[in-house]
Design an enzyme around this catalytic site. Structure first.
Site, mmCIF file in Angstrom:
data_model
loop_
_atom_site.group_PDB
_atom_site.id
_atom_site.type_symbol
_atom_site.label_atom_id
_atom_site.label_comp_id
_atom_site.label_asym_id
_atom_site.label_seq_id
_atom_site.Cartn_x
_atom_site.Cartn_y
_atom_site.Cartn_z
ATOM 1 N N ASP A 173 -20.185 25.986 -2.608
ATOM 2 C CA ASP A 173 -18.854 25.543 -3.019
ATOM 3 C C ASP A 173 -18.215 24.685 -1.944
ATOM 4 O OD1 ASP A 173 -19.122 27.032 -5.344
ATOM 5 O OD2 ASP A 173 -18.133 28.801 -4.497
ATOM 6 N N TYR A 219 -26.773 34.711 3.247
ATOM 7 C CA TYR A 219 -25.542 34.103 3.754
ATOM 8 C C TYR A 219 -25.007 34.918 4.932
ATOM 9 C CZ TYR A 219 -24.857 30.978 -0.287
ATOM 10 O OH TYR A 219 -24.971 29.991 -1.233
#
Length: 282
Positions: free
Chosen positions: A51, A125
């Site tokens: 994003d 992540y």
């Protein structure tokens, strides 16, 4: 000719990975750079679409070059002629210029059956969160989220581990039409680093939209004492979005690694993933 590209970027000034008209994106920037080298348009396929504001140190993509494009890559002399695929990364870095916020760290011929998206078996992540104990470091302001107060790291870690496994994470995802929210969370943990910064490591087979930042926000609420350790499972099993916690900022999030099976299993993994995605959207 399919080329694997390993990519890193500071997502601060990008509007995410995916190409968008009139907006600066990672995909658009990289495709434009490679197009200058091969003389015509190219299209990247990526392991995970990040994003706006999200960073990457271990992103992976692939690109298919046609005969004419590959011929332009091969039409080099010296060291580049010995490893044409490997030279693509250096040539793209040259096009991107000095001190760019996106780079190709490595390029190589993709193994047979490799698909950057569908062959992947997991993504990892990292999220950096600084509370009052860690303090504010202006040199890390672009990859660290700052929060007031002191967070209880042990409670956050305990809460994170309750979410591991195969579950419907609808409560932790921004809904997208016809997209499944069932995911296998393989690992989720919190610990302070040597600077006192709270660092989350989150690993799953795949992530739905805003899932990591929601998981982080839920654990931060536990660390603040606004939620109990067991509340995160209760919220997850309710299967609906909630205002009990905030989705934290993109700046603290970095895609660090994408995992793939052995080369002889790449094609089978890609076929399996495609079949599952097709079934989920029927």
């Amino acid at each position: 000719m399919r080329i694997r590209l390993d990519i890193a970027y500071d997502g601060t000034h990008f509007r995410g990975w995916a190409t968008q008209p009139t907006l600066r994106t990672v995909q658009g920037t990289l495709e434009a750079a490679l197009a200058r080298i091969v003389g015509s348009d190219v299209r990247f396929v990526v392991a995970g679409r990040t994003d706006a504001g999200v960073h990457a140190s271990g992103q992976v993509a692939h690109v298919d070059l046609d005969d004419a494009q590959w011929a332009r890559i091969q039409a080099r002399h010296g060291r580049a002629a010995e490893d044409p695929a490997g030279s693509i990364a250096a040539r793209m870095r040259g096009v991107l210029g000095a001190y760019p916020d996106v780079t190709v760290t490595r390029s190589s011929l993709a193994p047979e059956g490799f698909d950057a998206r569908f062959s992947a078996v997991w993504r990892r992540y990292r999220y950096r969160l600084a509370d009052d104990l860690a303090g504010y470091d202006p040199l890390r302001r672009l990859d660290t989220t700052t929060i007031r107060g002191r967070l209880h790291a042990e409670a956050m870690d305990a809460a994170a581990r309750t979410l591991i496994g195969l579950h419907d994470f609808a409560a932790y995802c921004k809904p997208r039409e016809e997209a499944t929210t069932i995911r296998t969370l393989l690992d989720y943990r919190w610990a302070r680093d040597t600077e006192g910064v709270l660092v989350a490591e989150v690993k799953a087979d795949a992530f739905c939209h805003s899932m990591v930042r929601a998981l982080v926000g839920a654990c931060a609420a536990v660390g603040e004492g606004r939620l109990d350790v067991g509340d995160l499972v209760v919220l997850r099993d309710a299967l609906t979005r909630t205002s009990e916690f905030k989705v934290l900022a993109a700046r603290g999030l970095t895609l660090t690694e994408v995992g793939y099976p052995a080369d002889d299993l790449l094609a089978a993994r890609a076929a399996q993933t495609r079949a599952r995605r097709d079934h989920e959207t029927d």
